[in-house]
Design a protein around this motif. Sequence first.
Motif, short mmCIF file in Angstrom:
data_model
loop_
_atom_site.label_atom_id
_atom_site.label_comp_id
_atom_site.label_asym_id
_atom_site.label_seq_id
_atom_site.Cartn_x
_atom_site.Cartn_y
_atom_site.Cartn_z
N ASP A 15 0.78 -1.26 0.06
CA ASP A 15 -0.11 0.07 -0.16
C ASP A 15 0.98 1.10 -0.04
O ASP A 15 0.29 2.57 0.14
CB ASP A 15 -0.77 -0.04 1.21
N THR A 16 2.19 0.86 -0.06
CA THR A 16 2.73 2.35 -0.20
C THR A 16 2.76 3.04 -1.46
O THR A 16 2.62 2.53 -2.71
CB THR A 16 4.45 1.84 -0.48
N PRO A 17 2.52 4.30 -1.31
CA PRO A 17 2.41 5.26 -2.49
C PRO A 17 3.67 5.08 -3.56
O PRO A 17 4.65 4.92 -2.97
CB PRO A 17 2.43 6.77 -2.19
N VAL A 18 3.27 4.94 -4.80
CA VAL A 18 4.40 4.78 -5.71
C VAL A 18 4.97 5.99 -5.89
O VAL A 18 6.52 6.00 -6.11
CB VAL A 18 3.66 4.51 -7.13
N ILE A 19 4.42 7.25 -5.79
CA ILE A 19 5.26 8.48 -5.73
C ILE A 19 5.10 9.21 -4.28
O ILE A 19 3.84 9.36 -3.96
CB ILE A 19 4.74 9.48 -6.79
N SER A 20 6.11 9.35 -3.83
CA SER A 20 6.10 10.14 -2.36
C SER A 20 5.56 11.57 -2.84
O SER A 20 5.77 12.05 -3.48
CB SER A 20 7.37 10.01 -1.57
N ALA A 21 4.78 11.78 -1.43
CA ALA A 21 4.14 13.10 -1.63
C ALA A 21 5.09 14.27 -1.87
O ALA A 21 4.75 15.30 -2.72
CB ALA A 21 3.45 13.31 -0.06
N VAL A 22 6.39 14.26 -1.34
CA VAL A 22 7.25 15.51 -1.66
C VAL A 22 7.42 15.57 -3.38
O VAL A 22 8.09 16.41 -3.47
CB VAL A 22 8.33 15.26 -0.91
N LEU A 23 7.13 14.56 -4.04
CA LEU A 23 7.70 14.67 -5.32
C LEU A 23 6.69 14.83 -6.40
O LEU A 23 6.68 15.17 -7.56
CB LEU A 23 8.29 13.26 -5.90
N ILE A 24 5.40 14.95 -5.89
CA ILE A 24 4.12 15.13 -6.55
C ILE A 24 3.83 16.61 -6.95
O ILE A 24 4.10 17.59 -6.06
CB ILE A 24 2.78 14.72 -5.75
N VAL A 25 3.99 16.69 -8.12
CA VAL A 25 3.99 18.48 -8.82
C VAL A 25 2.59 18.67 -9.38
O VAL A 25 2.25 19.95 -9.59
CB VAL A 25 4.98 18.47 -9.62
N ASP A 26 1.99 17.48 -9.64
CA ASP A 26 0.36 17.90 -10.11
C ASP A 26 -0.53 16.94 -9.41
O ASP A 26 -0.61 15.78 -9.68
CB ASP A 26 0.29 17.57 -11.60
N ALA A 27 -0.90 17.62 -8.50
CA ALA A 27 -1.84 16.80 -7.40
C ALA A 27 -3.33 16.30 -8.11
O ALA A 27 -4.05 15.52 -7.58
CB ALA A 27 -2.19 17.63 -6.07
#
Length: 698
Positions: A15-27
């Motif tokens: 269940d770990t997110p594929v992309i960590s929250a700090v790397l998301i640039v388009d929510a």
Amino acid sequence: MTVAAWYLTGRPGPDTPVISAVLIVDAREPNACYGDRVWPLMALNANPSANRCQIHWDTFPAELREEMRYLAWAMINRPLPDEFMIGRSPTWRTRQSSAKLYATLMRWRALAEWLVKRGITTLADCTSEILREYGQDNLRTPRSREYAGSFLVAVTRLWAFDAYDVMPLGIGEPPWNWEGVDDFLPAATPRGENATEPITAATMGPLLIWALRMVDDFAEDILAASQMAGEMTRRAEATVATPLSLARLKEYIDGIRDRGESVPSWIRSGRRASCTPYISALTGASPLQVIALLRQTYRKTYVRDHLGPSPLPLKITGRIDGRAWTEAIDFDETDSLMRHLGTACFIVLAYLTGMRPGEVLGLRTGCCPDPKSGPHLIHGNVYKTATDEDGNYLSQGVLREMPWVAIAPVVSAIRVLEKIVSPGALLFDGAEHDVTLRRGYTGAITYATMSDRVESFAAWANAQAARLDRPHEAVPADPHGALGTERFRRTLAWHIARRPGGLVALAIQYGHLRTLVSAGYASRSRDGIHDLLDVETARATVDTLATLNADLAEGAGISGPAARRAINAAVQAPAFTGVVMSTKAAKDILDNPQLAVYDSPGSYLMCVYNRDKALCHRLEGQQDAPSLDRCQPTCGNISRTDHHADQLVGLAEALEKQAASEALPVPLADRFRRRAARLRATADEHYRNRITTQEDAS
């Protein structure tokens, strides 16, 4: 990142997110969980024209899927450590864009498929010698050097993410890491924009004619028609059925039948059918009332046999040679015309600015404000070379330091787009340009969609040329294939370099346009269009020298004050045959004053440029290249070949033939005869003074 910091990142669970929250640039974009079968990568990219990449894990070989999945997660969320980056090429990045990540993973999948075919089911058994075999296989596959190299780089990245992990799987180090890649790569070939074929002038000319007509002459009609059709649709959807509305509907339909007129229709699901919203808006009846009435037996047969257009009550203002471009715009045409209008704006912007497609698609409303003085400037982001202070790619792009300079047709295209989309939106917003279905797209129209729309626009233009009996303005198919989105920039460079002072369907002087376009790019930029212009100008120079060398070898003559300088330059042509035209090679050619030979077909001569002798710059001062649209007959840089002289004679004959026509006014006929006499005198002078290389040899 240090090796110690690398250890602290931990291992993912299902269940770990594929992309960590700090790397998301388009929510707005979705994020998957580690155990999901599909991993979308769009949340990593803020470039509005970026491809919507997804990793489908079911396409990876089952034997190596989970090992590849873990290293893919590591590549997405962890930068390469500083220790690995020491001594690497400047092109290496600690993090990759979503598109690069996707491409890298596709090459990992190719490696996995190759390994499984050889019975290797774990990366621990993939030794350096196994990778040597893979590299040799990669070399034997017919690929360009750049494409083949991308597979080797991807494998190196795979090894790096495993080698620096706290619990490495044990894949061997690729041998090209210490031996170098040259022995694993094919020979260099042209690539990128320099290898892209320009759109031929025969295709680009009429395509640009119709694009500019759409923007300058048809846009107001199309925008008004779209607004009217939208209002009619909304009015129909909001209509409430009443006995009075039904009575009006019956009167309208029966009146059509009694007069023998056609029933308004449109095409839906490939079939022509009565146009319910159009009829509803005209009569005030609800759509359900329209459908029910037209299905009644005694009307159904008439409707089926008498379907016709649904013209909007709109006055057409656009003209071609003083005539209205269409009698009426049909209710059913508005969506396709709006799509073609947006495409026409893209063609104008992409061709007449020199922007890359992604830069065009990334523009927003307000990007080209009206200036208080001076030319219009376009402010936008550059994406291809956008990096942060550490050299990592910035998907959102960075504002270009030097804005683009916009000529009048470009400003008109931007103003039209600003009427299509909402304030603050992308000029090519995918959702707002999806005029038919209004799907909830994020970002700009994709490259693939725009490429399809360009082809569709060319087909529409051909239909208009046939309808209006203008066969000379049909858009012929380009011999090099689809027009796409990438070729307009190269085509602009081709015309600027090879058609100076010439026209491509417009009164645009390319010598002047070269100054405008080049001024729109930072002079120190590595990727400005001036690099592409240099490559194309160098190619034109080499082609001119090669043609001159071949003609002289066959005994052709040459005349003019610069004739011997032209001969000396032509002798060097064989040295450049087959040269891969890189930016550096182009610069070397253009920096060599002995090779400065420019063909000027519009002036029927060649310029062997020496800026100290040039008369084309008397008013502007000395420059590094001639202004071929301002050639002066007494200039010391002129040379002329037998071919030029023959062309002069041919033009003189054509003028004399026109002058002999009784329909031509006498003053104009006299003018044609005088010009023909001057052309013949120039040709005669060439033949009196021509020299040949055989004469020099004797």
